[in-house]
Enzyme design. Structure first.
Site, PDB file in Angstrom:
ATOM      1  CG  HIS A 162      27.142 -19.582  96.224  1.00 39.14           C
ATOM      2  ND1 HIS A 162      26.306 -20.601  96.135  1.00 39.14           N
ATOM      3  CD2 HIS A 162      28.621 -20.005  96.182  1.00 39.14           C
ATOM      4  CE1 HIS A 162      26.858 -21.531  96.661  1.00 39.14           C
ATOM      5  NE2 HIS A 162      28.236 -21.246  96.505  1.00 39.14           N
ATOM      6  CG  ASP A 174      23.350 -24.109  96.703  1.00 37.19           C
ATOM      7  OD1 ASP A 174      23.789 -23.008  97.201  1.00 37.19           O
ATOM      8  OD2 ASP A 174      22.482 -24.876  96.985  1.00 37.19           O
TER       9      ASP A 174
END
Length: 436
Positions: free
Chosen positions: A408, A412
Site C-alpha cells: 500500500h 492504492d
C-alpha cells in the site's frame, strides 16, 4: 611460484594450540588472495585463516579435528611471486577475529560501513545473528558492497556456532540483500512485542534447514516492510478450461511440452501489467522504480516442502509455446534442485498457484522488493446464474478466485482492484479460436 610453509597461527597471548575444524581448500586445489584456507578453533574463539596471495594447496600436514601446537607447519603452499613477504605464513599473520559489531567502528578502520547498534535478540523486526564473527575476508566483502555491521548481523551463518562464512555473504548478495532496508525496533518508545513465555509443549524437534531459515526471514522481512492489503475477484475460466482440454494433447505432440494452466495465467498477467505498469514497480527510498522488463516469478514447491521462485524473463515477449517451454523447464529444474542462481533472480511480479494444493484462495506475502503478488485458487465447477439474451439460466461453470496482495506504500486500492479485474477479464475473455 614459490613454496611456502603455512604454520598454525597464534590467536592470543595464552593460546598454545589450535584445533583444525575444517580444510576449506583441498590438496591440489587453487585459491585466490583472501580465500579461506582452513578454520581453526581454540578454547576461546574460532578463526578463519585467509590466504595472503593466490596460489595452490600442495599438502596438508594435519587433518580435520587434529590439535596442533602454535607455530607447527600445518600445510605447504605454492604462492605467486608477488607475495608481499617471503616469510612463511606464521604467528605474525593477523587473523584475529573482528569483534561483533555492537557499537562504534574501531578508530582508523577503512570503508563506509555504518556503525548503528545491533538490535537485541528480542526484536521481532528481523532475525539477528548474535554469534556474528567477521573474518577479514567477510569484512572485505562487506566493505566492497557497502554492507553495514548491522546488516551483517541479520544474515544466518552456516559456520561453526552460526558464524558467517564467505558463502553466506555471497548467497545473501545473490538473493538481493533482503535485509538491506530493515529497520531496528527502538528499545525504548513505541510498542514492543512482549515475551509472553508461551508453553510450546513437547514433541519432536525438527531443525530448520538453511532454505527454510531464509524463507522465514524473507517472509518476516516482507510483512515488516510492506503494509499488505489483499483484494479478491472471481473469474469464470470455462472457455479457457475447455480450450485447454481440447488442445493439450495436440499441443504436446507438436511441441513436446505439457500445456498446464501456468503459461496461460502468465500470458494474462503479462497483458494486464502492460495495461497497468505501476504494478510492475519497486520502492527505492522515496522513489518508485517502474520496471522496463516484465519478469514473472512462479512460486514453486520443492520435494522438501520448501519454496523457491524461478523466473520467466520477458514474459510479455514470449508466445504460448515459449511460455510453456520456459515454465516446464524451470519447474523441472526446481524439483531436481538444478536451478541456477540467475534463474531465480530479477522477478518483477510473482504468481503463487495455491490451487495446486486444493486451496480455494490464498493471501500471499509479497516477494520483496516487488509491489504485488497474485494467488490463483483451485478451479472448481459451480452452478452460476448466467445472463443470456433469452433470459437468465443456471449453468455449470469453471470458477476460480484470484487474490492480489499489494504494497500500500506504492499501490492504492483503485489501481490494485483495476489490475486484478483486468487479469480476470483476460482469463474470462479467452480466445477459444486461439491457435498455436
Amino acid at each position: 611460484m614459490q613454496k611456502t610453509e603455512l604454520k598454525m597461527p597464534k590467536m592470543g597471548e595464552s593460546i598454545t594450540e589450535g584445533t583444525i575444524i575444517n580444510w576449506m581448500v583441498k590438496e591440489g586445489d587453487s585459491f585466490e588472495e583472501g580465500d579461506i584456507l582452513l578454520e581453526v578453533a581454540t578454547d576461546k574463539v574460532d578463526n578463519e585463516v585467509p590466504a595472503t596471495a593466490a596460489g595452490k594447496m600442495l599438502e596438508h600436514k594435519f587433518k580435520a579435528q587434529d590439535v596442533v601446537p602454535v607455530g607447527e607447519v600445518i600445510a605447504v603452499l605454492e604462492l605467486s611471486e608477488n607475495v608481499k613477504s617471503k616469510k612463511s605464513i606464521s604467528n605474525s599473520e593477523k587473523i584475529a577475529p573482528v569483534s561483533p559489531p555492537t557499537g562504534e567502528m574501531p578508530a582508523g578502520q577503512r570503508g563506509t560501513l555504518t556503525s548503528k547498534p545491533i538490535p537485541s535478540a528480542s526484536s521481532n523486526s528481523f532475525k539477528v545473528n548474535e554469534n556474528v564473527f567477521i573474518s577479514p575476508l567477510v569484512d572485505a566483502i562487506a566493505r566492497k558492497n557497502h554492507i553495514s555491521y548491522e546488516e551483517l548481523a541479520r544474515i544466518s551463518g552456516t559456520g561453526k556456532d552460526g558464524r558467517l562464512r564467505k558463502s553466506d555473504v555471497s548467497n545473501y548478495l545473490e538473493n538481493g540483500r533482503p535485509f538491506q532496508f530493515a529497520q531496528a525496533v527502538p528499545e525504548v518508545s513505541g510498542f514492543q512485542v512482549p515475551d509472553l513465555k508461551f508453553d510450546k509443549g513437547k514433541g519432536k524437534i525438527v531443525e530448520m534447514d538453511r532454505m527454510r531459515q531464509m524463507i522465514s526471514d524473507h517472509m518476516v522481512f516482507s510483512k515488516h516492510t510492506s503494509p499488505h492489503v489483499t483484494a479478491y475477484v472471481e473469474a469464470d475460466l470455462t472457455e479457457m478450461v475447455q480450450w485447454r482440454n481440447k488442445n493439450k494433447v495436440a499441443f504436446q505432440k507438436k511441441y513436446n511440452e505439457k500445456l498446464t494452466f501456468t503459461p496461460l495465467f502468465i500470458e494474462c498477467v503479462a497483458k494486464a501489467i502492460q495495461d497497468f505498469p505501476m504494478i510492475n514497480s519497486t520502492l527505492d527510498g522515496r522513489n518508485i522504480i517502474v520496471k522496463d522488463e516484465i519478469n514473472i516469478g512462479m512460486a514453486t514447491a520443492l520435494p522438501s516442502g520448501n519454496l523457491i521462485v524461478p523466473v520467466v524473463k520477458n514474459a510479455d515477449k514470449k508466445n504460448l509455446n515459449e511460455l510453456a517451454t520456459a515454465t516446464n523447464e524451470l519447474v523441472g529444474k526446481a524439483r531436481d534442485n538444478k536451478l541456477k542462481a540467475d534463474e531465480t533472480k530479477g522477478s518483477t511480479f510473482t504468481i503463487s498457484n495455491v490451487g495446486t494444493f486444493g486451496s480455494l484462495m490464498g493471501t500471499p506475502i509479497i516477494n520483496q522488493p516487488e509491489a504485488a503478488i497474485l494467488a490463483t485458487g483451485i478451479i472448481k465447477k459451480r452452478a452460476e446464474v448466467m445472463e443470456r439474451e433469452e433470459g437468465d439460466t443456471i449453468e455449470i461453470r469453471q470458477m476460480m478466485y484470484l487474490s492480489l496482495s499489494f504494497d500500500h506504500r506504492i499501490v492504492d486500492g483503485y489501481l490494485a482492484g483495476s489490475f486484478l479485474r483486468r487479469i480476470a477479464d483476460y482469463m474470462e475473455q479467452f480466445d477459444v479460436k486461439k491457435t498455436f
